[in-house]
Write a protein that holds these residues in place. Structure first.
Motif, short mmCIF file in Angstrom:
data_model
loop_
_atom_site.label_atom_id
_atom_site.label_comp_id
_atom_site.label_asym_id
_atom_site.label_seq_id
_atom_site.Cartn_x
_atom_site.Cartn_y
_atom_site.Cartn_z
N ILE A 118 -9.25 8.87 9.76
CA ILE A 118 -8.77 8.09 10.55
C ILE A 118 -8.55 9.11 11.84
O ILE A 118 -7.82 10.08 11.15
CB ILE A 118 -7.01 7.44 10.36
N ASP A 141 2.81 0.71 3.35
CA ASP A 141 2.98 -0.45 4.02
C ASP A 141 3.33 -1.42 3.18
O ASP A 141 3.29 -1.59 2.09
CB ASP A 141 1.10 -0.71 4.19
N TRP A 186 1.01 -1.39 -0.11
CA TRP A 186 0.29 0.05 0.21
C TRP A 186 0.92 1.96 -0.15
O TRP A 186 1.37 1.27 0.81
CB TRP A 186 -0.65 0.31 1.11
N HIS A 225 -3.02 0.27 16.12
CA HIS A 225 -2.29 -0.07 14.62
C HIS A 225 -4.04 0.02 14.26
O HIS A 225 -4.71 -1.03 14.42
CB HIS A 225 -2.17 -1.40 14.23
N ILE A 226 -4.36 0.48 12.56
CA ILE A 226 -5.51 0.15 12.29
C ILE A 226 -5.17 -1.04 10.67
O ILE A 226 -4.46 -0.33 9.77
CB ILE A 226 -6.22 1.59 11.87
N ASP A 250 1.36 7.71 3.83
CA ASP A 250 1.55 6.71 4.47
C ASP A 250 2.15 5.02 3.26
O ASP A 250 1.43 4.77 2.67
CB ASP A 250 -0.24 5.96 5.04
N GLU A 295 5.25 -0.51 8.49
CA GLU A 295 4.78 0.44 8.16
C GLU A 295 5.76 1.39 8.40
O GLU A 295 6.51 1.84 9.00
CB GLU A 295 3.02 1.20 8.77
N TYR A 315 -2.95 10.19 3.38
CA TYR A 315 -4.23 11.00 3.62
C TYR A 315 -4.22 12.04 4.13
O TYR A 315 -2.72 12.58 4.53
CB TYR A 315 -4.38 9.95 5.73
N CYS A 345 -6.11 -1.75 7.87
CA CYS A 345 -6.79 -2.11 6.44
C CYS A 345 -6.44 -3.25 5.69
O CYS A 345 -7.62 -3.70 5.16
CB CYS A 345 -6.39 -0.83 5.80
N CYS A 390 -1.18 6.41 10.82
CA CYS A 390 -0.81 7.81 10.71
C CYS A 390 -1.39 8.79 11.47
O CYS A 390 -1.35 9.85 11.36
CB CYS A 390 -2.25 7.48 9.44
N GLY A 393 -3.46 4.82 15.14
CA GLY A 393 -3.17 4.63 14.06
C GLY A 393 -1.77 5.14 13.78
O GLY A 393 -1.83 5.60 14.30
N ALA A 402 -8.91 1.38 1.08
CA ALA A 402 -8.16 1.13 2.73
C ALA A 402 -9.84 1.82 3.49
O ALA A 402 -10.39 2.23 3.10
CB ALA A 402 -7.18 1.95 2.85
N CYS A 403 -9.19 1.90 5.08
CA CYS A 403 -9.85 3.03 6.14
C CYS A 403 -10.32 4.40 5.67
O CYS A 403 -9.41 4.87 4.47
CB CYS A 403 -10.40 2.54 7.28
N1 SME Z 1 -2.27 1.16 9.20
C1 SME Z 1 -2.96 2.27 9.29
C2 SME Z 1 -3.93 2.68 8.72
C3 SME Z 1 -3.91 2.96 7.08
S1 SME Z 1 -3.60 1.45 6.01
O1 SME Z 1 -1.85 1.15 7.03
C4 SME Z 1 -3.69 2.25 4.46
C5 SME Z 1 -2.24 2.81 10.97
O2 SME Z 1 -2.57 2.12 11.39
O3 SME Z 1 -1.94 4.72 10.93
#
Ligand code: SME
Length: 172
Positions: free
Chosen positions: A81, A137, A54, A109-110, A135, A119, A58, A112, A88, A86, A77-78
């Motif tokens: 945020i 990944d 990814w 951590h989110i 961002d 990351e 954002y 997605c 980000c 997360g 992706a979400c």
């Molecule tokens: N993992 C990220 C969220 C965005 S996705 O990786 C595209 C986070 O924890 O901020």
């Protein structure tokens, strides 16, 4: 002249990021549309850097105290945020680059894309204002180094030179 962009086998991270940066300038220096330029910037990173699942942006929405999904490459992706969530959110909140060798150990951590294992997030800061984050990944743990942080910081500097942020944020 062909606009094709080739992957190279770089000897060092510096050589790789110099190449990526030169290609970025070529892609965006004559294009005034900020959204088009961010879209090509994300596509360029996804094409030229190894071992990513990814890559994208954002963008800050101050009225919601949240980041909202921008141009990217990878799985859907979400979309939102909050700044207290997360990797980000941490980058946007602190204004500091976040390098996370194992996302499963990062509190909040989110996930997605379940494939993400590590990351890196670079905050986009201009004149003291956080505009958003870049961002990346990877499916490989420990994929990102301090040298990636430096290379991506110069990538972001190039974005600041050419992207018409004011136009992008007008009315946001
Ligand atoms: N993992 C990220 C969220 C965005 S996705 O990786 C595209 C986070 O924890 O901020």
């Amino acid at each position: 002249m062909s606009k094709e962009i080739l992957r190279i086998k770089a000897e060092t991270p510096t050589q790789l990021y110099n190449y990526v940066n030169a290609k970025l300038i070529g892609l965006i220096c004559e294009e005034p549309d900020p959204l088009a330029n961010l879209a090509n910037a994300a596509a360029l990173l996804y094409l030229l850097l190894d071992d990513l699942n990814w890559a994208g942006f954002y963008l800050m929405r101050e009225s919601e105290n949240a980041l909202v999904l921008g141009p990217f490459q990878g799985k859907p992706a979400c979309t939102r945020i909050p700044l207290d969530k997360g990797v980000c959110g941490a980058a946007a909140r602190t204004g500091e680059i976040q390098i996370v060798p194992d996302v499963h150990l990062f509190p909040g951590h989110i996930a997605c894309d379940g494939a993400s294992a590590s990351e890196i997030v670079i905050p986009l800061i201009r004149e003291g204002r956080v505009l958003g984050v870049l961002d990346l990944d990877s499916p490989t743990k420990g994929r990102f180094s301090a040298e990636d942080g430096q290379g991506l910081s110069s990538f972001v500097e190039t974005l600041h030179r050419y992207v018409a942020w004011d136009e992008l944020f007008a009315g946001r």
